[in-house]
Design a protein around this motif. Structure first.
Motif, PDB file in Angstrom:
ATOM      1  N   CYS A 144       0.854  -1.183   0.000  1.00  0.00           N
ATOM      2  CA  CYS A 144       0.000   0.000   0.000  1.00  0.00           C
ATOM      3  C   CYS A 144       0.892   1.236   0.000  1.00  0.00           C
ATOM      4  O   CYS A 144       1.874   1.305   0.741  1.00  0.00           O
ATOM      5  N   ARG A 145       0.543   2.210  -0.830  1.00  0.00           N
ATOM      6  CA  ARG A 145       1.347   3.435  -0.885  1.00  0.00           C
ATOM      7  C   ARG A 145       1.078   4.346   0.305  1.00  0.00           C
ATOM      8  O   ARG A 145       1.908   5.178   0.643  1.00  0.00           O
ATOM      9  N   GLY A 146      -0.061   4.195   0.924  1.00  0.00           N
ATOM     10  CA  GLY A 146      -0.399   5.051   2.058  1.00  0.00           C
ATOM     11  C   GLY A 146       0.406   4.736   3.300  1.00  0.00           C
ATOM     12  O   GLY A 146       0.860   5.636   4.010  1.00  0.00           O
ATOM     13  N   CYS A 147       0.597   3.460   3.582  1.00  0.00           N
ATOM     14  CA  CYS A 147       1.299   3.066   4.805  1.00  0.00           C
ATOM     15  C   CYS A 147       2.636   2.397   4.525  1.00  0.00           C
ATOM     16  O   CYS A 147       3.357   2.044   5.460  1.00  0.00           O
ATOM     17  N   GLY A 148       2.960   2.191   3.253  1.00  0.00           N
ATOM     18  CA  GLY A 148       4.229   1.550   2.909  1.00  0.00           C
ATOM     19  C   GLY A 148       4.255   0.069   3.225  1.00  0.00           C
ATOM     20  O   GLY A 148       5.317  -0.512   3.402  1.00  0.00           O
ATOM     21  N   GLY A 149       3.091  -0.565   3.327  1.00  0.00           N
ATOM     22  CA  GLY A 149       3.014  -1.994   3.595  1.00  0.00           C
ATOM     23  C   GLY A 149       2.926  -2.340   5.064  1.00  0.00           C
ATOM     24  O   GLY A 149       2.914  -3.513   5.421  1.00  0.00           O
ATOM     25  N   LEU A 150       2.857  -1.356   5.947  1.00  0.00           N
ATOM     26  CA  LEU A 150       2.792  -1.625   7.382  1.00  0.00           C
ATOM     27  C   LEU A 150       1.375  -1.873   7.866  1.00  0.00           C
ATOM     28  O   LEU A 150       1.170  -2.554   8.864  1.00  0.00           O
TER      29      LEU A 150
ATOM     30  N   GLY B  43      -0.690  12.624  15.739  1.00  0.00           N
ATOM     31  CA  GLY B  43       0.669  12.117  15.697  1.00  0.00           C
ATOM     32  C   GLY B  43       1.069  11.305  16.903  1.00  0.00           C
ATOM     33  O   GLY B  43       2.199  10.854  17.015  1.00  0.00           O
ATOM     34  N   ARG B  44       0.141  11.076  17.828  1.00  0.00           N
ATOM     35  CA  ARG B  44       0.476  10.365  19.065  1.00  0.00           C
ATOM     36  C   ARG B  44       0.287   8.853  18.950  1.00  0.00           C
ATOM     37  O   ARG B  44       1.029   8.095  19.547  1.00  0.00           O
ATOM     38  N   THR B  45      -0.738   8.446  18.232  1.00  0.00           N
ATOM     39  CA  THR B  45      -1.042   7.012  18.166  1.00  0.00           C
ATOM     40  C   THR B  45      -1.070   6.549  16.719  1.00  0.00           C
ATOM     41  O   THR B  45      -1.054   7.346  15.789  1.00  0.00           O
ATOM     42  N   PHE B  46      -1.128   5.257  16.586  1.00  0.00           N
ATOM     43  CA  PHE B  46      -1.249   4.656  15.262  1.00  0.00           C
ATOM     44  C   PHE B  46      -2.685   4.234  15.029  1.00  0.00           C
ATOM     45  O   PHE B  46      -3.388   3.823  15.952  1.00  0.00           O
ATOM     46  N   ARG B  47      -3.103   4.340  13.772  1.00  0.00           N
ATOM     47  CA  ARG B  47      -4.430   3.889  13.371  1.00  0.00           C
ATOM     48  C   ARG B  47      -4.291   2.961  12.180  1.00  0.00           C
ATOM     49  O   ARG B  47      -3.262   2.943  11.515  1.00  0.00           O
ATOM     50  N   GLU B  48      -5.374   2.251  11.934  1.00  0.00           N
ATOM     51  CA  GLU B  48      -5.417   1.385  10.761  1.00  0.00           C
ATOM     52  C   GLU B  48      -5.378   2.246   9.503  1.00  0.00           C
ATOM     53  O   GLU B  48      -6.036   3.288   9.440  1.00  0.00           O
ATOM     54  N   CYS B  49      -4.618   1.828   8.508  1.00  0.00           N
ATOM     55  CA  CYS B  49      -4.512   2.589   7.265  1.00  0.00           C
ATOM     56  C   CYS B  49      -5.863   2.582   6.551  1.00  0.00           C
ATOM     57  O   CYS B  49      -6.441   1.512   6.317  1.00  0.00           O
ATOM     58  N   PRO B  50      -6.391   3.761   6.190  1.00  0.00           N
ATOM     59  CA  PRO B  50      -7.697   3.782   5.530  1.00  0.00           C
ATOM     60  C   PRO B  50      -7.653   3.286   4.083  1.00  0.00           C
ATOM     61  O   PRO B  50      -8.666   2.851   3.550  1.00  0.00           O
ATOM     62  N   ARG B  51      -6.495   3.311   3.451  1.00  0.00           N
ATOM     63  CA  ARG B  51      -6.406   2.853   2.056  1.00  0.00           C
ATOM     64  C   ARG B  51      -6.502   1.344   1.933  1.00  0.00           C
ATOM     65  O   ARG B  51      -7.179   0.823   1.064  1.00  0.00           O
TER      66      ARG B  51
ATOM     67  N   GLY C 265      -5.749  -1.857   6.822  1.00  0.00           N
ATOM     68  CA  GLY C 265      -4.867  -2.503   7.788  1.00  0.00           C
ATOM     69  C   GLY C 265      -4.142  -3.723   7.259  1.00  0.00           C
ATOM     70  O   GLY C 265      -3.342  -4.309   7.970  1.00  0.00           O
ATOM     71  N   SER C 266      -4.385  -4.104   6.011  1.00  0.00           N
ATOM     72  CA  SER C 266      -3.709  -5.290   5.484  1.00  0.00           C
ATOM     73  C   SER C 266      -2.295  -4.988   5.011  1.00  0.00           C
ATOM     74  O   SER C 266      -1.449  -5.877   4.958  1.00  0.00           O
ATOM     75  N   GLY C 267      -2.025  -3.754   4.621  1.00  0.00           N
ATOM     76  CA  GLY C 267      -0.700  -3.382   4.143  1.00  0.00           C
ATOM     77  C   GLY C 267      -0.481  -3.656   2.671  1.00  0.00           C
ATOM     78  O   GLY C 267       0.599  -3.417   2.152  1.00  0.00           O
ATOM     79  N   SER C 268      -1.501  -4.171   2.004  1.00  0.00           N
ATOM     80  CA  SER C 268      -1.339  -4.468   0.575  1.00  0.00           C
ATOM     81  C   SER C 268      -2.575  -4.035  -0.201  1.00  0.00           C
ATOM     82  O   SER C 268      -3.672  -3.963   0.332  1.00  0.00           O
ATOM     83  N   LYS C 269      -2.357  -3.736  -1.460  1.00  0.00           N
ATOM     84  CA  LYS C 269      -3.428  -3.342  -2.369  1.00  0.00           C
ATOM     85  C   LYS C 269      -3.347  -4.200  -3.618  1.00  0.00           C
ATOM     86  O   LYS C 269      -2.266  -4.619  -4.023  1.00  0.00           O
ATOM     87  N   LEU C 270      -4.478  -4.414  -4.246  1.00  0.00           N
ATOM     88  CA  LEU C 270      -4.525  -5.162  -5.491  1.00  0.00           C
ATOM     89  C   LEU C 270      -3.905  -4.325  -6.602  1.00  0.00           C
ATOM     90  O   LEU C 270      -4.212  -3.142  -6.739  1.00  0.00           O
ATOM     91  N   ARG C 271      -3.015  -4.918  -7.377  1.00  0.00           N
ATOM     92  CA  ARG C 271      -2.376  -4.190  -8.472  1.00  0.00           C
ATOM     93  C   ARG C 271      -3.398  -3.851  -9.548  1.00  0.00           C
ATOM     94  O   ARG C 271      -4.403  -4.539  -9.707  1.00  0.00           O
ATOM     95  N   ALA C 272      -3.121  -2.793 -10.304  1.00  0.00           N
ATOM     96  CA  ALA C 272      -4.031  -2.361 -11.363  1.00  0.00           C
ATOM     97  C   ALA C 272      -4.170  -3.437 -12.434  1.00  0.00           C
ATOM     98  O   ALA C 272      -5.262  -3.692 -12.939  1.00  0.00           O
TER      99      ALA C 272
END
Length: 115
Positions: free
Chosen positions: A63-69, A77-85, A88-95
């Motif tokens: 995922c480009r939003g979280c860099g795969g994390l 800036g204090r806590t971490f949240r699930e990536c909205p893109r 929370g999986s860290g991956s996106k389906l390729r085009a």
């Protein structure tokens, strides 16, 4: 001895009564495009199957939003949240894989209605 210094001329390099010809500007660009077009088409014909093969083999990318994390910092800036893109999986389906899935779904639908 030859000097390449600029000299003062009293005539304009481009006379005002002769507008710049459009063909003289587009000639070299057109020639370059004509010579490069076959090579660009060949590169495209080689790259597209390679890309689709890699999308078939590795359907997911980081995922480009979280860099795969799978997590991002909150707006404070204090806590971490699930990536909205990526949810929370860290991956996106390729085009390319999205395109393959769409084509396969269309094929399945057409074959289902065929029978």
């Amino acid at each position: 001895m030859l000097h390449l210094a600029a000299t003062a001329t009293f005539t304009a390099a481009t006379p005002s009564n002769h507008p710049i010809d459009g063909h003289t500007l587009h000639g070299p660009l057109l020639s370059l495009a004509v010579h490069l077009l076959p090579w660009l088409l060949l590169a495209l014909l080689l790259w597209v199957p390679y890309y689709l093969l890699t999308c078939w083999t590795w359907p997911f990318a980081n995922c480009r939003g979280c860099g795969g994390l799978g997590k991002r910092r909150s707006p404070s800036g204090r806590t971490f949240r699930e990536c909205p893109r990526c949810g929370g999986s860290g991956s996106k389906l390729r085009a390319g894989r999205y395109l393959i899935n769409h084509l396969l779904a269309n094929r399945r639908t057409a074959r289902r209605h065929e029978h």
